[in-house]
Design an enzyme around this catalytic site. Sequence first.
Site: not given
Length: 338
Positions: A131, A245
Amino acid sequence: MALSNPVVAVVGATGAVGVEFLDCLEKRQFPMKELRLLASARSKGKTMTFKGEPIVVEELTESSFKSVDIALFSAGGSISKKFGPIAVQAGAIVVDNSSAFRMDPTVPLIVPEINPEKVKEHKGIIANPNCSTIIGITPLWPIHKVNRIKRLIASTYQAASGAGAAAMAELQESTRAHLEGKSYQQKVLPHPYAFNLFSHNSKIDPATGYNEEETKMLKETRKIFGDNDIRISATCVRVPVLRAHSEALTVECERTITPDEVRAILAKAPGVKIVDDVEKNYMPMPKDASGQGDILCGRIRRDSSDPSGKSFCMFVAGDQLLKGAALNAVQIAELLVK
Ligand code: A2P
């Protein structure tokens, strides 16, 4: 050969990423004949909703893949290692969200905005990148194409979702306990999470001092960009954010580049959105990135530590569960049905 009207199985359907697989397949109207949901024995018989209809979750077993064409895996590396080859043997193409096969030279590692052509090279398994890698490099690729990136320094601010649904629950429960003045014993993550942050919870290689997440960003970027000379140093940190994130990126290109040039390139790039309102100091935030597929890019400025004019800095935020996981995997699956 493109698949038409495939039978799709989701392995790990009840997990944080699994739930988003269903949502992405539904919202993007992924063409399919049937959807099968697989998870552990704990979830057997549970019902999940897809397009308004209930689907009963089945227990993952060695015979789960009969007549499955595409299997989307997100149940952890050990499940992928064991059941990925079984699914391929049964005739399915596996799109795997774990790190199990990413660095296997025979397995394509794909971000559809970057290297979709690699899908043709698969031998049954296609890997979905880490990710942090996807969120950092999706906006860097269009820059790399016009002015090669020689060096990248990345600092990440990673959400709980990367460690799964239980870690998200731990963040919420520990925050509640903290606010109520109660003690809380963490079960999933190694350190107290509420009102705290800590170095990423993956193993540190004593030889290099880098943890696995940081090493993934280096190795996976080189593989996806097809550029083994790009120099990367990452510092990965878990912050008390639920599902998006953020990353601070310092990027050195081969030739000079201005912030305006970076903005002009990103304005036309797929999968990214510029959020860079200097006057209002409104920049990419995980709150805004959550629930959307685009990577938000802002704080685009010259790197003041490099007088050559070849470097710039940027701050990005992207939904870990969407572009960092489920959405990217569904986009890969879309390449198979085209
Ligand atoms: P279950 O909900 O039945 O435990 P997350 O990444 O959010 O932790 O989710 C992990 C996913 O992987 C869940 O869907 C979980 O199912 C599934 N899973 C975990 N262990 C197994 C297993 N041994 N067999 C099949 N699925 C598993």
